[in-house]
Motif scaffolding. Structure first.
Motif, PDB file in Angstrom:
ATOM      1  N   THR A  42       0.953  -1.132  -0.125  1.00 46.59           N
ATOM      2  CA  THR A  42       0.240  -0.074  -0.065  1.00 46.59           C
ATOM      3  C   THR A  42       0.955   1.320   0.015  1.00 46.59           C
ATOM      4  N   LEU A  43       1.755   1.341   0.936  1.00 46.26           N
ATOM      5  CA  LEU A  43       2.930   2.370   1.158  1.00 46.26           C
ATOM      6  C   LEU A  43       3.616   2.500  -0.489  1.00 46.26           C
ATOM      7  N   ASP A  44       3.811   1.283  -0.954  1.00 43.65           N
ATOM      8  CA  ASP A  44       4.720   1.534  -2.053  1.00 43.65           C
ATOM      9  C   ASP A  44       3.851   1.806  -3.303  1.00 43.65           C
ATOM     10  N   ARG A  45       2.512   1.842  -3.398  1.00 44.83           N
ATOM     11  CA  ARG A  45       1.580   2.153  -4.412  1.00 44.83           C
ATOM     12  C   ARG A  45       1.548   3.617  -4.188  1.00 44.83           C
ATOM     13  N   LEU A  46       1.407   4.101  -2.969  1.00 48.46           N
ATOM     14  CA  LEU A  46       1.046   5.445  -2.703  1.00 48.46           C
ATOM     15  C   LEU A  46       2.276   6.384  -3.058  1.00 48.46           C
ATOM     16  N   ILE A  47       3.198   5.761  -2.710  1.00 46.61           N
ATOM     17  CA  ILE A  47       5.047   6.680  -2.907  1.00 46.61           C
ATOM     18  C   ILE A  47       5.104   6.441  -4.284  1.00 46.61           C
ATOM     19  N   GLY A  48       4.617   5.356  -4.954  1.00 48.13           N
ATOM     20  CA  GLY A  48       5.365   5.170  -6.404  1.00 48.13           C
ATOM     21  C   GLY A  48       4.452   6.271  -7.583  1.00 48.13           C
ATOM     22  N   VAL A  49       3.667   6.899  -6.985  1.00 51.35           N
ATOM     23  CA  VAL A  49       2.829   7.868  -8.044  1.00 51.35           C
ATOM     24  C   VAL A  49       3.317   9.139  -7.764  1.00 51.35           C
ATOM     25  N   ASP A  50       3.265   9.862  -8.865  1.00 51.42           N
ATOM     26  CA  ASP A  50       3.505  11.497  -8.757  1.00 51.42           C
ATOM     27  C   ASP A  50       2.404  12.333  -8.361  1.00 51.42           C
ATOM     28  N   CYS A  51       1.972  12.206  -7.247  1.00 48.21           N
ATOM     29  CA  CYS A  51       0.732  13.019  -6.701  1.00 48.21           C
ATOM     30  C   CYS A  51       0.912  12.858  -5.190  1.00 48.21           C
ATOM     31  N   ALA A  75      -6.294   1.686   7.626  1.00 39.98           N
ATOM     32  CA  ALA A  75      -6.340   1.845   9.158  1.00 39.98           C
ATOM     33  C   ALA A  75      -5.211   1.534   9.889  1.00 39.98           C
ATOM     34  N   ARG A  76      -4.684   0.547   9.858  1.00 38.33           N
ATOM     35  CA  ARG A  76      -3.424   0.162  10.376  1.00 38.33           C
ATOM     36  C   ARG A  76      -2.178   1.171  10.206  1.00 38.33           C
ATOM     37  N   LEU A  77      -1.972   1.465   8.810  1.00 35.69           N
ATOM     38  CA  LEU A  77      -1.114   2.340   8.616  1.00 35.69           C
ATOM     39  C   LEU A  77      -1.357   3.878   9.078  1.00 35.69           C
ATOM     40  N   GLU A  78      -2.472   4.151   9.054  1.00 33.96           N
ATOM     41  CA  GLU A  78      -2.982   5.432   9.647  1.00 33.96           C
ATOM     42  C   GLU A  78      -2.732   5.471  11.174  1.00 33.96           C
ATOM     43  N   LYS A  79      -3.117   4.510  11.928  1.00 33.10           N
ATOM     44  CA  LYS A  79      -2.855   4.271  13.526  1.00 33.10           C
ATOM     45  C   LYS A  79      -1.447   4.545  13.732  1.00 33.10           C
ATOM     46  N   GLY A  80      -0.585   3.673  12.832  1.00 33.84           N
ATOM     47  CA  GLY A  80       0.952   3.988  12.966  1.00 33.84           C
ATOM     48  C   GLY A  80       1.512   5.281  12.502  1.00 33.84           C
ATOM     49  N   GLY A  81       0.583   6.133  12.150  1.00 33.84           N
ATOM     50  CA  GLY A  81       1.246   7.603  11.534  1.00 33.84           C
ATOM     51  C   GLY A  81       1.832   7.460  10.502  1.00 33.84           C
ATOM     52  N   THR A 100       2.634  10.013   5.000  1.00 30.41           N
ATOM     53  CA  THR A 100       3.059  11.053   5.804  1.00 30.41           C
ATOM     54  C   THR A 100       4.712  10.920   5.660  1.00 30.41           C
ATOM     55  N   GLU A 101       5.285  12.031   6.385  1.00 30.81           N
ATOM     56  CA  GLU A 101       6.918  12.106   6.119  1.00 30.81           C
ATOM     57  C   GLU A 101       7.254  10.596   6.754  1.00 30.81           C
ATOM     58  N   ALA A 102       6.857  10.254   8.100  1.00 32.86           N
ATOM     59  CA  ALA A 102       6.991   8.936   8.508  1.00 32.86           C
ATOM     60  C   ALA A 102       7.028   7.693   7.642  1.00 32.86           C
ATOM     61  N   GLY A 103       5.783   7.810   6.899  1.00 34.84           N
ATOM     62  CA  GLY A 103       5.488   6.819   6.009  1.00 34.84           C
ATOM     63  C   GLY A 103       6.361   6.619   4.918  1.00 34.84           C
TER      64      GLY A 103
END
Length: 129
Positions: A42-51, A75-81, A100-103
């Motif tokens: 999920t993080l990889d797909r969020l960060i892998g796009v240019d938006c 929800a788990r990722l959000e809970k972890g910041g 987020t920056e932490a993500g």
């Protein structure tokens, strides 16, 4: 019928290979970074796009997760910041998610582990983290 047997054998081989790689990814991502494979993807797909953010529906369409499984993962990722969700101003039913920056930092660290496991299994190279 003989060619069907070959197809089934190839399918089973593919499944076996996937299960070996997925199991190791799950273990190593969890042990080293506290992420499940679904959370990393999920993080990889969020960060892998240019938006800066993506609609949950678009993200679900790109992934192997159902809408409800993706929602639990986010929800788990959000809970972890590591991500945050916001409502779409134009369509209140729409939900955006962005790292987020932490993500972004956790993803960068976990990417090394992810790539090492893939290299070990898909390129025959030893895993180096």
């Amino acid at each position: 019928m003989g060619s069907d047997t070959g197809l089934v054998d190839r399918w089973r081989s593919l499944l076996s290979s996937y299960n070996v790689v997925a199991s190791q990814l799950e273990r190593e991502l969890q042990d080293a970074h506290g992420l499940t494979m679904s959370e990393y993807e999920t993080l990889d797909r969020l960060i892998g796009v240019d938006c800066e953010k993506r609609r949950m529906q678009e993200l679900a369409a790109d992934m192997y997760l159902s809408q409800s499984a993706l929602s639990r993962t986010v929800a788990r990722l959000e809970k972890g910041g590591l991500v945050q969700r916001t409502l779409c101003e134009d369509d209140r039913r729409g939900v955006y998610v962005n790292p987020t920056e932490a993500g972004v930092r956790r993803h960068a660290e976990a990417s090394k582990t992810h790539r090492a496991v893939l290299a070990q299994h898909l390129q025959g190279q030893p895993a180096r983290v």
